[in-house]
Design an enzyme around this catalytic site. Structure first.
Site, PDB file in Angstrom:
ATOM      1  CB  SER A   1      -0.928   0.006   1.219  1.00 35.48           C
ATOM      2  OG  SER A   1      -0.188  -0.132   2.417  1.00 35.48           O
TER       3      SER A   1
ATOM      4  CG  ASP B   1      -2.794   5.174   8.306  1.00 39.16           C
ATOM      5  OD1 ASP B   1      -1.624   4.799   8.558  1.00 39.16           O
ATOM      6  OD2 ASP B   1      -3.350   4.953   7.216  1.00 39.16           O
TER       7      ASP B   1
ATOM      8  CG  HIS C   1      -1.104   4.222   4.395  1.00 41.85           C
ATOM      9  ND1 HIS C   1      -1.704   3.451   5.382  1.00 41.85           N
ATOM     10  CD2 HIS C   1      -0.724   3.351   3.431  1.00 41.85           C
ATOM     11  CE1 HIS C   1      -1.690   2.176   5.022  1.00 41.85           C
ATOM     12  NE2 HIS C   1      -1.107   2.086   3.838  1.00 41.85           N
TER      13      HIS C   1
END
Length: 595
Positions: free
Chosen positions: A316, A566, A569
């Site tokens: 990702s 998060d 990312h």
């Protein structure tokens, strides 16, 4: 008092004339009046004869009683202004017929304002007509017939008169000046039309599939512009260490694009749209110590991608970088010339004008694993097959720029589960192997695939180092912080090349550097060292302004960053744009390769 005698506006004696009745009196006086009429007529004729285009019309004896109505059927009771208007419209009709090689239509006479001198008319007429030049007598007869055919619609069609404009009868000198200006203004337009017509005729004759002809000047300009772009080679020496440097705040040149301008961003990375208030994280520029990292130029990059494929392969974080690259290049392409399609593990962004693609392929471990489903891969017990790569590799062949990564999926446990056998055979038994050893086995398999399947004369290979996490705020000296939440500035007060201790497994960095170093002896491959410079960017994560399990965080979840932040990312625009500037610098500074 005696009334003063009023003098006539024009004193007769001043002209040497004596008053007399027009119905009688001295014959000499009458002849003088005739001379005056003759002079006025000559001046009027001179006005029409000034332009060589209508000289032939002026030579017709329409002022004589012997003139035939079929030659120039103008009613004598319509007045001087209407006569001049009819003459002008007939002149226009003749010019249309001469320029186009066919009879003038009512529409043509209504909008025709172009007048060209006689030399251009004769040249155009000679090209359109394939038969020999007519004899003078026949040509004179044809001209009379043209006047006859054109006259009736010109006078009767009042709508066309209005489009052409009401023509008043100015003094001869003023009218002459106006007609001269008209010739000067319109001549260039007709010449340009003639040149386009000639070019169109030549192209059609040589190409039956003719659709559109661009003016030669435009074609030359496009070729020169294309050649100039293709010759661009950035001056970024291989000897320059792009990754040794510092972050500089630059709100003039950054971000390269705006979040709202890229419709291809997913909600996972659109932090500003998802509620983040500060945008300083978008405006930091990486400055290498001994050279300059060029700012991303979409047109230069697209020329390098023309007719080629750029593919990101990995997890990702590589998808995060792929979205960044899509936004960096898409701004230079019209909205109807770009598209994004997703099919299983492969996402393809197409740029039609350049016949190029920017692609992403989901393979979080590069080799086969039980986490290869692009949508359903939240698996705690992750199992890999270190020697099975060909199934994925089939999708990487014939790509011109390959960008690989694998890291974050290795950080779930200190050991990795290595399958005995294969998934296709239904094997379920596995061995647990230390993370660095399993990582080396996987990268050795990857390097062998690159060596056997990549043409070094065509394809450039890049391997991205690890993207760091920011889980513990104490790592950067903020004991009251909660993960990366509410961080708005990069880590400061550091000196030189000093990696932070934020939990990065630098053992995997050493493995990758070693494997790629050996691979470079056979296939050119670049190790893009983004880890250390990214560790300082605690401010650039998506934090609570992102998705969780496919849905945006609620207000309650955003208020609980300890559980929902998060810190893996990155927001876009943001840090991954700089990673792509590293790729851009190496790609655009390499020699041109047309393979």
């Amino acid at each position: 008092m005696m009334a003063r005698r009023k003098l006539p506006l024009l004193e007769a004696d001043a002209f040497g004339l004596k008053q007399s009745s027009p119905f009688g009196g001295n014959g000499r006086k009458s002849s003088k009046y005739s001379v005056f009429v003759v002079i006025s007529t000559v001046l009027l004729l001179f006005t029409f004869m000034y332009n060589e285009d209508v000289k032939s019309i002026a030579e017709h004896p329409f002022g004589s009683r012997d003139s035939s109505p079929t030659e120039f059927p103008i009613r004598h009771d319509i007045g001087h202004q209407q006569v001049k208007q009819a003459i002008k419209e007939d002149e226009i009709a003749i010019l249309i017929e001469k320029a186009e090689g066919k009879p003038a239509t009512e529409k043509d006479r209504a909008v025709m304002v172009d007048v060209v001198d006689s030399s251009v008319e004769k040249e155009e007429r000679n090209e359109d007509e394939s038969h020999a030049e007519k004899a003078p007598a026949i040509e004179e007869q044809d001209r009379k017939q043209e006047l006859q055919e054109a006259k009736e619609p010109a006078i009767e069609d009042e709508g066309k008169k209005e489009e052409l404009g009401d023509v008043k009868a100015p003094a001869p000198a003023i009218e002459e000046e106006g007609r001269t200006g008209q010739l000067r203004e319109v001549k260039a337009s007709i010449m340009d039309k003639k040149e386009r017509k000639e070019e169109s005729r030549e192209v059609k004759a040589s190409d039956s599939s003719f659709h559109e002809v661009k003016p030669p000047a435009m074609e030359v300009e496009e070729v020169m512009e294309k050649t100039e772009r293709q010759r661009i080679v950035l001056d970024v020496p291989e000897s320059c260490d792009l990754f040794d440097g510092r972050w500089v705040y630059d709100d003039v040149n950054y971000p390269v694009y705006k979040e709202a301008e890229c419709q291809f961003l997913t909600e996972q990375v659109t932090c500003m749209r998802n509620g983040r208030r500060d945008d300083r994280f978008q405006k930091w520029r990486w400055q290498p110590k001994d050279c300059t990292l060029p700012r991303f130029d979409a047109k230069v990059m697209l020329e390098r991608l023309r007719g080629k494929r750029l593919m990101f392969v990995g997890d990702s974080l590589n998808r995060n970088q792929w979205e960044s690259m899509v936004c960096l290049v898409q701004s230079a392409v019209p909205w109807n010339k770009k598209s994004l399609t997703k099919n299983g593990s492969l996402s393809v962004f197409r740029l039609e004008e350049y016949n190029a693609t920017v692609e992403f392929y989901w393979a979080p471990f590069l080799v086969e694993s039980n986490s290869d489903d692009p949508k359903i891969h939240s698996i705690l017990n992750r199992i890999i097959t270190p020697k099975s790569i060909d199934k994925h590799g089939e999708n990487w062949k014939n790509v011109d720029y390959l960008v690989f990564n694998t890291y974050i999926w290795w950080m779930n446990t200190p050991t990795m589960k290595v399958l005995r056998g294969s998934f296709d055979e239904g094997s379920t038994e596995y061995d647990e192997v230390q993370r660095p050893l399993a990582y080396r086995r996987v990268l050795n398999t990857w390097a062998k695939w690159v060596q056997n399947n990549v043409n070094p004369n065509r394809t450039m290979v890049f391997f991205m180092s690890m993207s760091p996490n920011h889980i513990r705020s104490t790592d950067w000296g903020n004991p009251t912080g909660i993960k990366c939440a509410l961080e708005t500035e990069p880590v400061g007060n550091w000196s030189g090349w000093r990696p932070l201790e934020v939990g990065t497994d630098w053992r995997l960095f050493a493995v990758a550097e070693n494997v790629i170093g050996r691979l470079r002896r056979k296939v050119p491959a670049t190790f893009v060292k983004i880890t250390a410079m990214s560790e300082y960017r605690k401010d650039a994560h998506t934090s609570v302004h992102t998705l969780r399990q496919g849905k945006l965080l609620t207000a309650e979840q955003q208020a609980d960053p300890a559980h929902f932040s998060d810190c893996i990312h990155w927001c876009l625009p943001g840090l991954p744009d700089t990673w792509n500037e590293f790729l851009y610098a190496r790609i655009a500074s390499s020699p041109w390769n047309d393979q």
